[in-house]
Design a protein around this motif. Structure first.
Motif, PDB file in Angstrom:
ATOM      1  N   ARG A 198       0.823  -1.215   0.000  1.00 38.87           N
ATOM      2  CA  ARG A 198       0.000   0.000   0.000  1.00 38.87           C
ATOM      3  C   ARG A 198       0.859   1.268   0.000  1.00 38.87           C
ATOM      4  O   ARG A 198       0.469   2.271  -0.578  1.00 38.87           O
ATOM      5  CB  ARG A 198      -0.939  -0.001   1.195  1.00 38.87           C
ATOM      6  N   LEU A 249       0.454   4.003  -2.899  1.00 39.43           N
ATOM      7  CA  LEU A 249       0.061   5.401  -2.689  1.00 39.43           C
ATOM      8  C   LEU A 249       1.111   6.353  -3.225  1.00 39.43           C
ATOM      9  O   LEU A 249       0.789   7.408  -3.769  1.00 39.43           O
ATOM     10  CB  LEU A 249      -0.181   5.663  -1.200  1.00 39.43           C
ATOM     11  N   ALA A 254      -7.314   8.118  -9.744  1.00 37.03           N
ATOM     12  CA  ALA A 254      -7.681   8.013  -8.332  1.00 37.03           C
ATOM     13  C   ALA A 254      -9.020   7.306  -8.169  1.00 37.03           C
ATOM     14  O   ALA A 254      -9.148   6.404  -7.340  1.00 37.03           O
ATOM     15  CB  ALA A 254      -7.728   9.398  -7.697  1.00 37.03           C
ATOM     16  N   ILE A 273      -8.334   3.840  -6.138  1.00 33.94           N
ATOM     17  CA  ILE A 273      -8.480   3.892  -4.676  1.00 33.94           C
ATOM     18  C   ILE A 273      -9.577   2.952  -4.150  1.00 33.94           C
ATOM     19  O   ILE A 273      -9.343   2.247  -3.173  1.00 33.94           O
ATOM     20  CB  ILE A 273      -8.682   5.354  -4.212  1.00 33.94           C
ATOM     21  N   PRO A 274     -10.748   2.891  -4.793  1.00 35.50           N
ATOM     22  CA  PRO A 274     -11.770   1.995  -4.229  1.00 35.50           C
ATOM     23  C   PRO A 274     -11.380   0.523  -4.237  1.00 35.50           C
ATOM     24  O   PRO A 274     -11.945  -0.255  -3.474  1.00 35.50           O
ATOM     25  CB  PRO A 274     -12.987   2.242  -5.133  1.00 35.50           C
ATOM     26  N   ILE A 333      -8.451  -0.725  -3.529  1.00 35.68           N
ATOM     27  CA  ILE A 333      -7.159  -0.938  -2.868  1.00 35.68           C
ATOM     28  C   ILE A 333      -7.157  -2.238  -2.056  1.00 35.68           C
ATOM     29  O   ILE A 333      -6.128  -2.892  -1.918  1.00 35.68           O
ATOM     30  CB  ILE A 333      -6.799   0.291  -2.002  1.00 35.68           C
ATOM     31  N   GLY A 372      -2.592  10.470   2.251  1.00 35.70           N
ATOM     32  CA  GLY A 372      -2.467   9.022   2.227  1.00 35.70           C
ATOM     33  C   GLY A 372      -1.884   8.495   3.531  1.00 35.70           C
ATOM     34  O   GLY A 372      -2.376   7.503   4.094  1.00 35.70           O
ATOM     35  N   TRP A 388      -4.438   8.634   6.116  1.00 36.56           N
ATOM     36  CA  TRP A 388      -5.407   7.558   5.881  1.00 36.56           C
ATOM     37  C   TRP A 388      -4.886   6.226   6.445  1.00 36.56           C
ATOM     38  O   TRP A 388      -5.586   5.510   7.161  1.00 36.56           O
ATOM     39  CB  TRP A 388      -5.642   7.468   4.373  1.00 36.56           C
ATOM     40  N   SER A 411     -10.405   7.342   1.656  1.00 33.02           N
ATOM     41  CA  SER A 411     -10.345   7.331   0.193  1.00 33.02           C
ATOM     42  C   SER A 411     -11.187   8.454  -0.396  1.00 33.02           C
ATOM     43  O   SER A 411     -10.804   9.097  -1.371  1.00 33.02           O
ATOM     44  CB  SER A 411     -10.838   5.994  -0.319  1.00 33.02           C
ATOM     45  N   SER A 412     -12.327   8.706   0.234  1.00 28.96           N
ATOM     46  CA  SER A 412     -13.223   9.750  -0.221  1.00 28.96           C
ATOM     47  C   SER A 412     -12.541  11.116  -0.158  1.00 28.96           C
ATOM     48  O   SER A 412     -12.612  11.923  -1.091  1.00 28.96           O
ATOM     49  CB  SER A 412     -14.442   9.741   0.684  1.00 28.96           C
ATOM     50  N   MET A 470      -9.329  11.675  -0.150  1.00 28.12           N
ATOM     51  CA  MET A 470      -8.236  11.734  -1.121  1.00 28.12           C
ATOM     52  C   MET A 470      -8.747  12.067  -2.522  1.00 28.12           C
ATOM     53  O   MET A 470      -8.146  12.841  -3.253  1.00 28.12           O
ATOM     54  CB  MET A 470      -7.499  10.406  -1.158  1.00 28.12           C
ATOM     55  N   LEU A 471      -9.878  11.446  -2.855  1.00 25.99           N
ATOM     56  CA  LEU A 471     -10.451  11.670  -4.179  1.00 25.99           C
ATOM     57  C   LEU A 471     -10.765  13.130  -4.417  1.00 25.99           C
ATOM     58  O   LEU A 471     -10.408  13.711  -5.441  1.00 25.99           O
ATOM     59  CB  LEU A 471     -11.758  10.886  -4.270  1.00 25.99           C
TER      60      LEU A 471
END
Lengths: 65, 708
Positions: free
Chosen positions: B100, B104, B137, B141-142, B144, B401, B404, B413-414, B416-417
């Protein structure tokens, strides 16, 4: 209903692939029509373009069935 | 002039009412079009059973624009960006499925590079970069926790985004389109009429430096606007695409002709200031036929072609009158000045003829295929500014990240997006901190309204029609605000926040706890983007970047003096115009910065063009080997002086040019080089130009007299 196409062993929705191909073909036809001035003979060029796209996309979709 | 008379007349009440109504109609048309696109996309996405219809719907909000050509152009580049982003996402997931940290890091780097690339372009190409980062992204990201799902995720996102782009493009193209093509046509026509009018009106004599600077600014804007419009319109109109090369050529010839025209008037101004009225007046008399030739109504349709034969005959008259006028001068200095001016004038008339010719071929109804010379409009990009944007965005992503990972926050993740979207979108605007703050406020209010809509209204209704009825009023409010000057960014935040937080899907989930958690994550993401803009301020609009751009502009003289010749003329002109327009857009009109910029731009234009012409002439004819070192020396010292202006460099350059002039005088058959050198020398000695700061205190009039 959704048929899939294997691109390098990854399954891809067939409709999406044909959609992209139809867009490319439309781009080509559009360029030719613009160069020859065909859009001058049409009342509403964008509507005409949409109609052509529907024809192209519809014809492509026939490959799936 | 007639233009001032028009401005002074007070418009009557009826006109004001009509104008206001037209403006209102435009706003509501935009709202209706965007709403149609939004709901049509949602309906199609639900019919096609896409996993996240809200992504497709959000896309239509992001691409919403008043001009339909803009929507198409945006959509085209966005589609490219989306595909590139999805590819990158698959590559990153495939490279680090188990790691991870590295995942990232790679993702942050990709997003940073995309944000940096976005700052390099001023048209919609920058959107392709923003979307490249954003799509990577939202694809990666979803998944991961579930790397094999990346294919499904990427296909779903590509389908959703493409659907949103397609529908909004179509709606804007078909429903009451407002065409960019008309704007482009008007811009080209105004540029032509403006320039020809300016040339015609100024045949009377000298123009004040002030007017000259203003005219220069206007020409720069016209050239850059035309290029920007052209790059958008080609997506809207196939005919415009076929004529794209002609338009480019038209623009290049415009830039060349306006530069020569300015050099000519600087020359006349200098002669007048040095009390050399006889030479100046003779030049003005030589130039009079051009004014007469252009004195035709230029508003009518086939105007440009009408001008062509008149210009040709004016050029012949001018050539025929050169020997007579030359003979009327007795002083040898006057004769030399006259020769310099006459060669400049010939150059200008040739360029003007080319420009009018290009205009005429643009106005013909049939497209003349393949006949246009291929030219490019080169941009003056600053890669350090882009590097800064890359660094900032990567850092933001890494910090978010890390947060997170260490907080194990389920909705990291939300956050970060959203940070990705805004760090990319706002990297290109001059004041991102304030804008991000406004968007954040709008986003908060949009989400609050979304809460009311989702839990009080949507729970009561059934079916897509009623959903539209419930959602549309709230969204319309945000869209109306987007169209007002003051609340534009607040409205953008409102519409995006609202569309995002509803997250409409086929089987709607009503979960207040998740709703609130998600809202908090969104605010954190936006806040992170805002903070990053404070911590690492953007280069655009800063004094630092302006200094760099000014240095780059001066460096253009070195380019003119030393770069390889083929295509140099176009490259020099277009980079110059692009740089000047960038700095102008980022400075207050009339401020000290803006004035010094224009002063430098005028000097660089004049000297650079003269050097390029000189080098062309040197390459064409045989230059005696005993002369060449002097010319090369003059070119080199001038380049060094403009790169690093100081008093010592100025003296070196001035002396080198004087030596070159003297040695040209000693050789036979190279007199044509003299005119360009004179031009450079006179520009160097101009006491009103920006170079005056580097001159030793000597009597100006005497210097100019020496020069000539």
């Amino acid at each position: 209903m959704p048929r899939e196409i294997a691109l390098g062993d990854a399954l891809v929705p067939g409709l999406l692939v044909f959609f992209v191909l139809a867009l490319l073909l439309l781009w080509l036809l559009d360029g030719i029509a613009g160069r020859l001035g065909l859009y001058r003979l049409v009342w509403h060029p964008p509507l005409f373009r949409l109609a052509v796209f529907v024809c192209v996309f519809g014809a492509f979709a026939l490959f799936m069935f | 002039m007639s233009a001032t008379g028009l401005q002074n007349a007070t418009p009557d009440t009826r006109q004001i009412v009509v104008e206001t109504l037209r403006e209102e109609v435009n706003v509501w048309l935009f709202v209706v079009k965007t709403l149609i696109a939004f709901f049509l996309t949602g309906w199609l996405a639900m019919r096609l059973d896409l996993p996240a219809p809200s992504t497709a719907m959000l896309t239509t909000v992001i691409v919403a624009n008043r001009q339909s050509g803009m929507v198409l152009a945006k959509s085209f580049y966005r589609a490219i960006g989306t595909l590139a982003g999805a590819t990158a996402a698959i590559a990153i997931v495939a490279a680090f499925p188990q790691e991870r940290d590295l995942f990232l890091l790679a993702l942050s780097l990709w997003i940073g590079v995309c944000a940096g690339g976005a700052t390099l372009y001023r048209n919609f190409k920058s959107y392709a970069f923003v979307l490249g980062g954003y799509t990577a992204a939202i694809v990666a990201i979803p998944v991961i926790d579930n790397p094999p799902g990346v294919f499904d995720s990427s296909w779903a996102r590509i389908s959703e985004v493409l659907l949103g782009l397609m529908v909004s493009g179509l709606v804007n193209d078909i429903v009451f389109p407002s065409r960019m093509r008309d704007v482009l046509r008007r811009a080209a026509r105004e540029q032509f009429a403006g320039f020809v009018g300016f040339v015609r009106d100024s045949t009377g004599g000298s123009i004040a430096r002030d007017t000259m600077e203003k005219a220069h600014l206007r020409f720069v804007r016209a050239a850059v606007t035309l290029e920007d419009l052209r790059s958008s319109v080609i997506f809207e109109d196939a005919e415009a695409r076929a004529r794209s090369n002609h338009l480019r050529l038209f623009n290049q010839r415009f830039m060349a002709a306006s530069t020569s025209f300015q050099s000519l008037h600087h020359l006349i101004n200098r002669l007048k200031r040095a009390q050399r009225d006889l030479a100046a007046d003779t030049l003005i008399r030589l130039y009079a036929p051009i004014g007469e030739a252009l004195d035709a109504p230029i508003e009518a349709g086939a105007a440009a072609r009408v001008l062509l034969p008149r210009l040709v005959s004016a050029r012949d008259t001018m050539r025929a009158s050169v020997p007579g006028l030359r003979a009327s001068l007795s002083d040898s200095q006057d004769v030399r000045d006259f020769d310099t001016g006459a060669s400049l004038l010939t150059r200008f008339v040739d360029e003007l003829h080319g420009y009018v010719d290009a205009a005429a071929s643009l106005q013909t109804p049939r497209v003349i295929a393949g006949s246009a010379e291929r030219v490019r409009f080169d941009r003056g990009n600053d890669f350090l500014g882009a590097g800064l944007a890359t660094f900032r965005t990567t850092l933001t992503m890494l910090v978010l990240g890390a947060f997170w990972i260490y907080s194990a926050w389920p909705l990291g993740s939300s956050a970060m997006l959203l940070a990705t979207v805004f760090a990319g979108l706002f990297a290109t605007i001059p004041n991102p901190t304030r804008v991000t703050w406004q968007v954040m406020l709008g986003y908060l209010s949009g989400m609050a309204v979304g809460f009311i809509c989702e839990f009080l209204l949507l729970t009561q209704v059934d079916g897509y029609g009623l959903l539209v009825v419930c959602v549309a009023p709230f969204l319309a409010l945000g869209l109306v605000m987007m169209m007002t000057q003051r609340l534009a960014f607040y409205g953008l935040g409102w519409a995006m926040g609202f569309a995002y937080i509803l997250s409409l899907k086929n089987v709607q989930v009503y979960d207040p706890a998740h709703f609130i958690n998600d809202a908090i994550a969104q605010v954190v993401g936006l806040g992170a983007a805002a903070v990053s803009f404070v911590v690492i301020p953007p280069a655009i609009g800063s004094a630092w970047l302006r200094r760099r751009q000014l240095a780059r502009l001066r460096g253009q003289v070195a380019l003119a003096a030393e770069a390889p010749l083929p295509g140099l003329r176009h490259r020099f002109e277009s980079v110059n115009y692009d740089l000047v327009s960038q700095v102008v857009a980022q400075t207050q009109p009339g401020s000290a910065d803006s004035r010094s910029l224009i002063a430098w731009a005028l000097a660089v234009h004049e000297t650079g063009r003269a050097l390029i012409e000189l080098r062309h002439d040197m390459a064409r004819g045989d230059v005696p080997p005993t002369l060449r070192p002097y010319l090369d020396d003059a070119l080199r010292t001038l380049a060094r002086f403009y790169e690093k202006p100081d008093a010592a460099g100025y003296l070196l350059a001035r002396d080198a040019v004087a030596t070159a002039i003297a040695s040209v005088g000693e050789h036979e058959g190279v007199a044509h080089l003299l005119e360009h050198l004179h031009l450079v020398r006179m520009a160097l000695l101009d006491g009103e130009s920006v170079l005056a700061a580097y001159m030793p205190d000597a009597s100006l009039t005497k210097d100019i007299a020496h020069a000539s």
